[in-house]
Structures are given as structure tokens and as C-alpha cells.
Write an enzyme that holds these catalytic residues in place. Structure first.
Site, short mmCIF file in Angstrom:
data_model
loop_
_atom_site.label_atom_id
_atom_site.label_comp_id
_atom_site.label_asym_id
_atom_site.label_seq_id
_atom_site.Cartn_x
_atom_site.Cartn_y
_atom_site.Cartn_z
N GLY A 191 -29.18 17.96 -1.91
CA GLY A 191 -28.18 17.56 -0.92
C GLY A 191 -26.78 17.82 -1.46
O GLY A 191 -26.46 18.91 -1.93
N GLY A 221 -41.03 16.14 -8.19
CA GLY A 221 -41.61 14.86 -8.57
C GLY A 221 -40.66 13.89 -9.22
O GLY A 221 -41.09 12.89 -9.80
N TYR A 225 -32.25 6.77 0.47
CA TYR A 225 -31.41 7.89 0.06
C TYR A 225 -29.93 7.59 0.28
O TYR A 225 -29.07 8.06 -0.49
CB TYR A 225 -31.82 9.16 0.81
CG TYR A 225 -33.12 9.75 0.33
CD1 TYR A 225 -33.28 10.12 -1.01
CD2 TYR A 225 -34.20 9.92 1.18
CE1 TYR A 225 -34.47 10.65 -1.46
CE2 TYR A 225 -35.41 10.45 0.73
CZ TYR A 225 -35.53 10.81 -0.59
OH TYR A 225 -36.72 11.33 -1.05
N ARG A 269 -40.79 10.30 -7.33
CA ARG A 269 -42.03 9.58 -7.62
C ARG A 269 -42.06 9.09 -9.06
O ARG A 269 -42.45 7.94 -9.33
CB ARG A 269 -43.24 10.49 -7.34
CG ARG A 269 -43.59 10.62 -5.87
CD ARG A 269 -44.52 11.80 -5.62
NE ARG A 269 -43.79 13.05 -5.63
CZ ARG A 269 -44.37 14.25 -5.63
NH1 ARG A 269 -45.70 14.35 -5.63
NH2 ARG A 269 -43.65 15.35 -5.62
N THR A 270 -41.62 9.93 -9.99
CA THR A 270 -41.61 9.53 -11.40
C THR A 270 -40.61 8.40 -11.63
O THR A 270 -40.89 7.46 -12.39
CB THR A 270 -41.27 10.73 -12.29
OG1 THR A 270 -42.20 11.79 -12.03
CG2 THR A 270 -41.35 10.36 -13.76
N SER A 271 -39.45 8.47 -10.99
CA SER A 271 -38.45 7.41 -11.15
C SER A 271 -38.94 6.09 -10.59
O SER A 271 -38.71 5.03 -11.18
CB SER A 271 -37.14 7.83 -10.46
OG SER A 271 -36.60 8.99 -11.04
N ARG A 272 -39.62 6.13 -9.46
CA ARG A 272 -40.16 4.89 -8.88
C ARG A 272 -41.29 4.33 -9.75
O ARG A 272 -41.42 3.11 -9.89
CB ARG A 272 -40.63 5.15 -7.45
CG ARG A 272 -39.50 5.43 -6.48
CD ARG A 272 -39.95 5.46 -5.04
NE ARG A 272 -40.77 6.59 -4.70
CZ ARG A 272 -40.31 7.78 -4.34
NH1 ARG A 272 -39.00 8.00 -4.30
NH2 ARG A 272 -41.13 8.76 -4.00
N HIS A 311 -32.37 14.05 -12.79
CA HIS A 311 -33.26 14.98 -12.09
C HIS A 311 -33.85 15.99 -13.07
O HIS A 311 -33.68 17.20 -12.93
CB HIS A 311 -32.47 15.71 -10.99
CG HIS A 311 -33.23 15.84 -9.70
ND1 HIS A 311 -33.42 14.78 -8.85
CD2 HIS A 311 -33.87 16.90 -9.14
CE1 HIS A 311 -34.12 15.19 -7.80
NE2 HIS A 311 -34.43 16.46 -7.96
#
Length: 497
Positions: free
Chosen positions: A334, A385, A417, A388-391, A380
Site C-alpha cells: 500500500g 506471510g 489495516y 500471519r507470522t506477526s499474529r 516485513h
């Protein structure tokens, strides 16, 4: 003429010196010398000018490049993540900060495009009308006009301030008002109104945030008091496991329903009409969750290797080549430009040090986990992914503190976001509050499912389109099969009705 005279004349002729070429006039020599010196001077000046221009271009591009690199780092805000991430020395940061602050001030006073000028004029007109409606006691109309004004000029300090004051005094929403004051101050640091408003609200908002965290601790303790042998607790954990995977892949665009997600995890059978990648995303999350439960929750420190192993499982079925590897290319998310691949190793090393530092671990678990989530997704480090990995990392930290894995509903993807974007702009508190809200709702899910309460509360189950699919739903220990947890709505408070 006598012989003697003739002899003397002949002698004078023979002794006369030979004629030499005419000597140039004396003023001609300095002219030629000055001409040569002038040529040398011109060459020297040209060379010096060329060198100066080259140096200026190099310096400007280097400063611009370094400033662009600073854009990759979180800007200074409530939790000061930029300082913790800084690739540069303190002196460099202080020098660049002058350019950064000046660029912000210049951007506020810079000329707008014709379309922007039109939007600002319309926004200020709507703002005046909104204030008139507010003074006339027509709060509903005023609210709509304030929102319209904000949509037209979302970064105009006056719009942010007036809407914040309306929220504070009319809607009694001091937390959101403080958020707009903070944003106005970040855009216009010398704005006296923004400073005064923040001085009035900052301490109150901080106190409210702290009380919210204390409430979460109380609910966590209540859940911890339930014995592991409780059948209701085991059912709640199993259902929450399916929901967590369903929602976290749904945030990334996976179209599987909760029933289909459950079926894949329980039977390992393919679902007709769905892509292989969507199946593999679910299986990858299952592998990562099992890795957390088996290894990471018990670890005292989380290392880069652990994060890579987590990511390797997330992409294990989707892209095994990239799984567990830092990206090798520049990516764009973004409006956010993450750091280049050459900076990832250093940034991840600093992230690892921060993650295991005494300062970080002394934070409240929800603040700590939310900030870790934001930091990792901001870097980043992977080609895919990252979210998903951060969550998963966030939930690892929460689980180590006795909290259940937090479910972020896919229905709140836009909010999720949006709050990450606000964090990039300088204020991470809205994102932390969002994670706290999701934490509370997840705790409520567990507490309701393991309680004898005869009533229901909003929960995280499925979207409206999935209602009636026959999805098995959580039931309280007292309710029969006909009672189930209703759909979770974005506006739900997460508290018992």
C-alpha cells in the site's frame, strides 16, 4: 674625405652590432601572461564548479536516500519505536530529524492541487455548518457533517481539532478525541490548540488505557482459575483453535468458511471448488500453531531462528522455497515501503534484542504483544506471510503470559489495516487498543463457554453469510444443543450485556 676619415668610417661600419628582431612593446608581455593565467583560472573554476555540483548531487541524493530509509522506520510516537529500530546513530537521527520535521512543516504549508483545494474548501464549509448544527443542538446532523468534512480533508489540522472537540464534549469519547488531537499535532507540531487539547486529554486517556488492561488481567485470571480438566474448557479451546485459523487466513483473503476450515483440519480432505493454495494456507497455520504449542510457549526467549521456523511452517505448503527465508527483493505494501532486503538482517537482530529485553518484557503483555506484532509486520521481512507470522508471534507472547490466542475477526480486516496505518503515521495506541479489544472478546468467549450463565454475549464465530450452514458452535456448560454463540458484530463492546 681623407684616408684617415675613410678608415674610421670603415671601422665603424665593421664594428656596428648586428640588427636584432624588434622587441615587442613592454605592455604586450603582461597581456599574454594574463591571458594564460585567465585560461588556467577558468579551467580551475570550471573543474571546481563541476566537482561542487557533483558533490551536491551526491550529497542531496544521499540525504534523500537516507531520509527515504527513515521512512521505512516507524516515526516517533507514544512507544518510540523508531528509536528502537534505528539503523543509524543518534547523531545521524538527530540530523535527519531536522530534515524530517522541516519536510512535515513544509508539506503542511505547501501548495495543494486544484482538486485538493476544492476538497479543503468544501471540508471547511462542511465544518462550519457542522459547528452551527452542534450549537443548535442537532448533534446527529453535526456528526454526519463532521465525518463528511474529515473524509474530504483527513489530514487538515483544523478539521481534526474541531471533530475531536465535538467527540470530546458532545459524544464523551475522549479516547477518540485524543487520537485526533495527536494526529493534528503530528501534522502541525507547533499548533497551540492541538498542544492545549492534548495536555487536557493525555493523562485521562492513559488512565483509561491502564484500567482497561487491568480489566483484561482480571478476566485472564478468571479463566486461569478454571481447571484444565474441565470439559467445557477443552471444547472452548478446540473451537477457538478452528476460529483462530479461519479468521487469520480470512484476513489475507482466504474464502474458506468456518465449516470448511474445520473439515480440512479434522479430516484432511479437500473441499470442492476451493483452490489448492487456500487449502495449504489452512494446513500451514495448523503446523505453525502446533509448533507454538509444542516449543515456543515454553521458551524463555524468542529468537530470529524461532521466527523463521514459524514462517517456514506458515508457508510450508504454499511456498516451501520462500518459507523460513528473508525476502531478497524490495516489496511495497500500500502506502508503506518496507526496508530494503539489505537492511533486514540488522533490523531483525535489533528486533530480537528488543523482543527479549528487560524493558520490553516488563510491559503489560497486551502492549508487549501488540507492539511486537506491529514491529515485525512493519519490517516485513518475508516475501509473503508477514501478517500471519506477526499474529502468531503476538499470540505466542500472549500465551506465555497466560492469555489465550487472540482472534482478530476477518470482518474487522479494514479496521485492522487502518490501525496499522495509523501506527505507521505515528500513533500506535489505536492499534494496541484494537488488540486489547480483540483480547477481551476472546476472553469473553472462553468465559461464557465455561460458565453457567443463562444468557449469551457477542462472540467471534462467522459472518452473516455463513449462518445456517450447520456449523457446530460453542455451547455453554448449561445450555442445550439449541443454544449457540451468536454472530460477533464489529460494534460489539466485548462486555457482558
Amino acid at each position: 674625405m681623407g684616408a684617415t676619415d675613410q678608415a674610421l668610417e670603415a671601422e665603424s661600419k665593421t664594428t656596428e652590432p648586428p640588427k636584432t628582431p624588434p622587441v615587442p612593446e613592454q605592455h604586450d608581455r603582461p597581456f599574454l601572461g594574463r591571458q594564460a593565467n585567465l585560461c588556467h583560472l577558468l579551467v580551475l573554476l570550471f573543474s571546481g564548479g563541476l566537482a561542487a555540483i557533483t558533490l551536491h548531487i551526491f550529497t542531496s541524493s544521499n540525504v534523500g536516500w537516507r531520509l527515504r530509509q527513515l521512512h521505512h522506520l516507524p516515526t516517533a510516537h507514544y512507544l518510540q519505536t523508531r528509536d528502537e529500530f534505528a539503523v543509524y546513530s543518534v547523531d545521524e537521527l538527530n540530523a535527519f530529524k531536522e530534515f524530517y520535521d522541516r519536510s512535515i512543516s513544509d508539506s503542511v504549508g505547501s501548495s495543494y492541487s486544484e482538486a485538493e483545494e476544492t476538497n479543503i474548501k468544501e471540508a471547511l464549509g462542511a465544518l462550519r455548518l457542522a459547528q452551527d448544527m452542534y450549537l443548535a443542538g442537532k448533534d446527529d446532523k453535526a456528526a454526519r457533517l463532521f465525518q463528511h468534512s474529515l473524509a474530504l480533508a483527513p489530514r487538515h489540522p483544523t478539521v481534526l481539532l474541531r471533530y475531536g472537540e465535538f467527540l470530546e464534549h458532545s459524544q464523551r469519547n475522549i479516547v477518540l478525541a485524543d487520537q485526533y488531537y495527536f494526529q493534528a499535532l503530528s501534522i502541525s507540531p507547533s499548533n497551540s490548540e492541538a498542544l492545549a487539547n492534548r495536555q487536557r486529554t493525555a493523562d485521562v486517556v492513559q488512565s483509561l488505557d491502564e484500567r482497561r488492561l487491568e480489566s483484561l488481567d482480571s478476566k485472564r485470571d478468571a479463566l486461569s482459575a478454571i481447571h484444565e480438566s474441565s470439559a467445557a474448557l477443552r471444547r472452548a479451546k478446540k473451537e477457538a483453535y478452528f476460529q483462530h485459523i479461519y479468521h487469520t487466513v480470512g484476513i489475507e483473503g482466504n474464502t474458506m468458511t468456518l465449516a470448511q476450515t474445520r473439515s480440512i483440519l479434522e479430516t484432511r480432505m479437500a473441499v470442492d471448488g476451493k483452490s489448492i493454495d487456500e487449502h495449504n494456507e489452512i494446513l500451514g497455520m495448523d503446523l505453525a500453531m502446533k509448533y507454538i504449542n509444542a516449543s515456543l510457549v515454553q521458551k524463555m526467549e524468542i529468537t530470529i531462528k524461532d521466527i523463521l521456523e514459524l514462517h517456514r511452517r506458515v508457508l510450508g505448503h504454499v511456498d516451501p522455497i520462500e518459507g523460513g527465508e528473508f525476502r531478497r527483493n524490495q516489496v511495497y505494501v500500500g502506502g508503506h515501503v518496507p526496508p530494503g532486503p539489505g537492511d533486514l538482517a540488522l533490523l531483525m537482530q535489533r528486533f530480537e534484542r528488543w523482543l527479549n529485553s528487560e524493558h520490553s518484557s516488563s510491559m503489560h503483555p497486551v502492549n508487549y504483544a501488540a507492539l511486537a506484532h506491529y514491529k515485525l509486520v512493519h519490517i516485513h521481512p518475508f516475501i509473503d506471510g508477514n501478517g500471519r507470522t506477526s499474529r502468531l508471534l503476538m499470540n505466542t507472547l500472549l500465551m506465555r503470559a497466560g492469555y489465550p490466542p487472540v482472534i482478530i475477526p476477518k470482518q474487522q480486516r479494514s479496521k485492522y489495516y487502518h490501525f496499522l496505518k495509523l501506527a505507521n503515521e505515528g500513533d500506535i495506541r489505536p492499534f494496541v487498543r484494537f488488540i486489547a479489544d480483540c483480547t477481551e472478546k476472546t476472553l469473553d468467549l472462553y468465559l461464557w463457554a465455561t460458565s453457567d450463565l443463562p444468557h449469551q454475549i457477542p462472540m467471534l464465530i462467522q459472518s452473516t453469510s455463513e449462518a445456517g450452514e450447520g456449523v457446530p458452535q460453542l455451547q455453554s456448560s448449561q445450555m442445550g444443543g439449541g443454544a449457540s454463540i451468536p454472530e460477533f458484530h464489529e460494534s460489539g463492546s466485548g462486555s457482558l450485556p
